[in-house]
Design a protein around this motif. Structure first.
Motif, PDB file in Angstrom:
ATOM      1  N   VAL A 104      10.850 -11.106  10.034  1.00  0.00           N
ATOM      2  CA  VAL A 104      10.878 -10.371  11.164  1.00  0.00           C
ATOM      3  C   VAL A 104       9.807 -11.790  12.227  1.00  0.00           C
ATOM      4  CG1 VAL A 104      10.383  -8.273  13.521  1.00  0.00           C
ATOM      5  CG2 VAL A 104      11.317  -7.947  11.092  1.00  0.00           C
ATOM      6  N   PRO A 105      11.013 -12.463  13.298  1.00  0.00           N
ATOM      7  CA  PRO A 105      10.263 -13.016  13.741  1.00  0.00           C
ATOM      8  C   PRO A 105       9.446 -12.457  14.694  1.00  0.00           C
ATOM      9  CG  PRO A 105      12.626 -12.958  14.560  1.00  0.00           C
ATOM     10  CD  PRO A 105      12.241 -12.121  13.683  1.00  0.00           C
ATOM     11  N   LEU A 106       7.949 -13.355  14.867  1.00  0.00           N
ATOM     12  CA  LEU A 106       6.764 -13.131  16.023  1.00  0.00           C
ATOM     13  C   LEU A 106       7.540 -13.057  17.218  1.00  0.00           C
ATOM     14  CD1 LEU A 106       3.803 -15.102  14.761  1.00  0.00           C
ATOM     15  CD2 LEU A 106       4.577 -12.461  14.767  1.00  0.00           C
ATOM     16  N   PRO A 107       7.399 -11.842  17.976  1.00  0.00           N
ATOM     17  CA  PRO A 107       8.101 -11.550  19.217  1.00  0.00           C
ATOM     18  C   PRO A 107       6.911 -12.245  20.267  1.00  0.00           C
ATOM     19  CG  PRO A 107       6.888  -9.794  18.907  1.00  0.00           C
ATOM     20  CD  PRO A 107       7.348 -10.123  17.100  1.00  0.00           C
ATOM     21  N   SER A 108       7.495 -13.060  21.421  1.00  0.00           N
ATOM     22  CA  SER A 108       7.039 -13.334  22.103  1.00  0.00           C
ATOM     23  C   SER A 108       6.164 -12.880  23.157  1.00  0.00           C
ATOM     24  CB  SER A 108       7.177 -14.434  22.621  1.00  0.00           C
ATOM     25  OG  SER A 108       6.492 -15.213  24.046  1.00  0.00           O
ATOM     26  N   LEU A 109       4.611 -13.072  23.815  1.00  0.00           N
ATOM     27  CA  LEU A 109       4.166 -11.277  24.277  1.00  0.00           C
ATOM     28  C   LEU A 109       3.726 -12.496  25.293  1.00  0.00           C
ATOM     29  CD1 LEU A 109       1.514  -9.823  21.802  1.00  0.00           C
ATOM     30  CD2 LEU A 109       3.493  -8.677  22.322  1.00  0.00           C
ATOM     31  N   THR A 110       3.997 -13.468  25.724  1.00  0.00           N
ATOM     32  CA  THR A 110       3.374 -14.038  27.240  1.00  0.00           C
ATOM     33  C   THR A 110       3.881 -15.459  26.810  1.00  0.00           C
ATOM     34  OG1 THR A 110       1.446 -14.734  28.757  1.00  0.00           O
ATOM     35  CG2 THR A 110       0.789 -14.579  25.932  1.00  0.00           C
ATOM     36  N   SER A 111       4.079 -16.299  27.895  1.00  0.00           N
ATOM     37  CA  SER A 111       4.143 -17.714  28.616  1.00  0.00           C
ATOM     38  C   SER A 111       2.769 -18.399  28.585  1.00  0.00           C
ATOM     39  CB  SER A 111       5.245 -17.450  28.938  1.00  0.00           C
ATOM     40  OG  SER A 111       5.110 -17.275  30.871  1.00  0.00           O
ATOM     41  N   GLN A 112       1.679 -18.081  29.226  1.00  0.00           N
ATOM     42  CA  GLN A 112       0.338 -18.111  29.192  1.00  0.00           C
ATOM     43  C   GLN A 112      -0.662 -17.625  28.460  1.00  0.00           C
ATOM     44  OE1 GLN A 112       0.259 -20.105  31.809  1.00  0.00           O
ATOM     45  NE2 GLN A 112       1.879 -19.800  33.245  1.00  0.00           N
ATOM     46  N   PRO A 113      -0.709 -18.049  26.986  1.00  0.00           N
ATOM     47  CA  PRO A 113      -1.937 -17.448  25.840  1.00  0.00           C
ATOM     48  C   PRO A 113      -2.950 -17.704  26.565  1.00  0.00           C
ATOM     49  CG  PRO A 113      -0.917 -19.442  25.195  1.00  0.00           C
ATOM     50  CD  PRO A 113       0.464 -19.285  26.562  1.00  0.00           C
ATOM     51  N   HIS A 114      -3.487 -18.823  27.205  1.00  0.00           N
ATOM     52  CA  HIS A 114      -4.409 -19.115  27.332  1.00  0.00           C
ATOM     53  C   HIS A 114      -5.654 -18.751  28.691  1.00  0.00           C
ATOM     54  CE1 HIS A 114      -3.513 -22.736  26.161  1.00  0.00           C
ATOM     55  NE2 HIS A 114      -3.883 -22.809  24.897  1.00  0.00           N
ATOM     56  N   VAL A 116      -4.093 -15.193  29.207  1.00  0.00           N
ATOM     57  CA  VAL A 116      -3.907 -14.178  28.745  1.00  0.00           C
ATOM     58  C   VAL A 116      -5.508 -12.947  27.969  1.00  0.00           C
ATOM     59  CG1 VAL A 116      -3.284 -12.449  26.731  1.00  0.00           C
ATOM     60  CG2 VAL A 116      -2.028 -13.248  29.048  1.00  0.00           C
ATOM     61  N   LEU A 117      -5.583 -14.580  27.442  1.00  0.00           N
ATOM     62  CA  LEU A 117      -6.918 -14.181  27.306  1.00  0.00           C
ATOM     63  C   LEU A 117      -8.220 -14.722  27.231  1.00  0.00           C
ATOM     64  CD1 LEU A 117      -5.239 -16.309  23.502  1.00  0.00           C
ATOM     65  CD2 LEU A 117      -5.934 -13.453  23.377  1.00  0.00           C
TER      66      LEU A 117
ATOM     67  N   ILE B  12     -12.369 -20.406  27.449  1.00  0.00           N
ATOM     68  CA  ILE B  12     -12.239 -19.317  27.643  1.00  0.00           C
ATOM     69  C   ILE B  12     -13.536 -18.781  27.564  1.00  0.00           C
ATOM     70  CG2 ILE B  12     -11.569 -17.248  26.402  1.00  0.00           C
ATOM     71  CD1 ILE B  12      -9.273 -17.916  25.565  1.00  0.00           C
ATOM     72  N   ARG B  65      -2.066  -8.324  25.099  1.00  0.00           N
ATOM     73  CA  ARG B  65      -2.770  -8.669  24.121  1.00  0.00           C
ATOM     74  C   ARG B  65      -3.215  -7.553  23.401  1.00  0.00           C
ATOM     75  NH1 ARG B  65      -7.879 -10.226  27.288  1.00  0.00           N
ATOM     76  NH2 ARG B  65      -8.003  -7.859  27.716  1.00  0.00           N
ATOM     77  N   THR B  78      -2.952 -12.599  21.074  1.00  0.00           N
ATOM     78  CA  THR B  78      -2.184 -13.345  22.020  1.00  0.00           C
ATOM     79  C   THR B  78      -0.970 -13.828  21.094  1.00  0.00           C
ATOM     80  OG1 THR B  78      -0.534 -12.747  23.988  1.00  0.00           O
ATOM     81  CG2 THR B  78      -2.248 -14.424  23.778  1.00  0.00           C
ATOM     82  N   ILE B  79       0.625 -13.617  21.160  1.00  0.00           N
ATOM     83  CA  ILE B  79       1.164 -14.064  20.670  1.00  0.00           C
ATOM     84  C   ILE B  79       2.389 -15.334  22.070  1.00  0.00           C
ATOM     85  CG2 ILE B  79       3.268 -14.211  18.855  1.00  0.00           C
ATOM     86  CD1 ILE B  79       2.304 -11.918  18.123  1.00  0.00           C
ATOM     87  N   SER B  80       2.712 -16.332  21.487  1.00  0.00           N
ATOM     88  CA  SER B  80       3.266 -17.166  22.363  1.00  0.00           C
ATOM     89  C   SER B  80       3.867 -18.188  21.691  1.00  0.00           C
ATOM     90  CB  SER B  80       2.098 -17.864  23.898  1.00  0.00           C
ATOM     91  OG  SER B  80       3.306 -18.395  24.383  1.00  0.00           O
ATOM     92  N   GLN B  82       5.970 -18.344  18.892  1.00  0.00           N
ATOM     93  CA  GLN B  82       6.010 -18.226  17.786  1.00  0.00           C
ATOM     94  C   GLN B  82       4.527 -18.718  17.307  1.00  0.00           C
ATOM     95  OE1 GLN B  82       8.689 -16.964  15.531  1.00  0.00           O
ATOM     96  NE2 GLN B  82       9.781 -16.644  18.223  1.00  0.00           N
TER      97      GLN B  82
END
Lengths: 159, 99
Positions: A104-114, A116-117, B12, B65, B78-80, B82
């Motif tokens: 199963v491919p990894l889903p994308s949780l966000t387009s702004q990873p930085h 979000v983190l 960060i 997250r 988090t995942i972005s 792939q």
């Protein structure tokens, strides 16, 4: 008058129906033969219930596989190795087709990873609340138990 | 390519290490997570499991997250595109003191 019922004829019919393709070593055992012989000797005295009970017993005896009584034939060393090789080859073929399935491919949780983190961490109060809820759930689950109201094993009363 | 990924992570607040992991392996690492393939592997497994959660039969994972909260640190994941981004941050939150 005539024969209204004969357990003798019924038994032979059943044997034809459920005759196993491979001779079952357990059928040569004493108890089965004993019960069959008993049925043959008392046809006229049996009530319908008794006859039914005997039928059930015979059917069960035919279907039961007595694992403890099976005589393990003991294979030769080379037969054993051959079989092991056959099985592992079969398994290799199967596992090859299985591993080709795409994971199963990894889903994308966000387009702004930085972003979000870098966001605020989970508040301490939220963490405490979740811990409390989890503790309640754990305590509740650990209190699940069987409430035995009746005897589990009973004797059938045969009048 | 790697600088684009890691530049944002470097900035960060109170971060003490980060990892960028893909299906193939670790793409970048720094700080306390530098070369930490073990942590990368564990977090990959955790986040893959978490992604299987669904709320009320929705199609998407119900979170943006995942935070693994330990005594003094937090792993924010988090995942972005792939790639799995992991940041180790200081956890300075304590019980609020009533003065």
């Amino acid at each position: 008058m005539g024969c209204c019922f004969s357990s003798d004829s019924e038994t032979s019919e059943q044997n034809e129906e459920v005759k196993p393709l491979i001779p079952d070593p357990n059928l040569d055992r004493k108890p089965t033969n004993g019960s069959e012989r008993n049925a043959d000797s008392l046809p006229s005295n049996r009530t319908d219930e008794q006859a039914l009970l005997t039928t059930i017993l015979q059917r069960t005896a035919l279907n039961i596989i007595d694992v403890s009584a099976v005589d393990s034939q003991g294979m030769e060393q080379h037969e054993y190795m051959d079989r092991a090789r056959q099985y592992s080859t079969k398994l290799e073929v199967l596992s090859r087709t299985l591993s080709q399935k795409k994971p199963v491919p990894l889903p994308s949780l966000t387009s702004q990873p930085h972003q979000v983190l870098a966001a605020d961490l989970v508040p301490y109060a939220d963490l405490q609340q979740v811990s409390k809820i989890a503790a309640y759930a754990y305590s509740a689950i650990s209190q699940i138990k069987v409430d035995a109201k009746e005897e589990l094993v009973v004797q059938f009363a045969i009048p | 390519m790697t600088t684009a990924l890691t530049q944002g992570l470097e900035r960060i607040p109170d971060q003490i290490g980060y990892l960028v992991v893909s299906e193939e392996g670790v793409l970048a690492s720094a700080g306390e997570l530098e070369n930490d393939e073990h942590t990368a592997g564990v977090i990959m497994q955790m986040v893959r499991t978490a992604c299987r959660f669904r709320l009320h039969g929705t199609a998407e994972p119900p979170f943006k997250r995942m935070s693994v909260m330990l005594e003094d640190y937090v792993y924010a994941v988090t995942i972005s595109g792939q790639k799995v981004f992991v940041v180790k941050r200081q956890n300075n939150q304590r019980e609020p003191v009533n003065v």
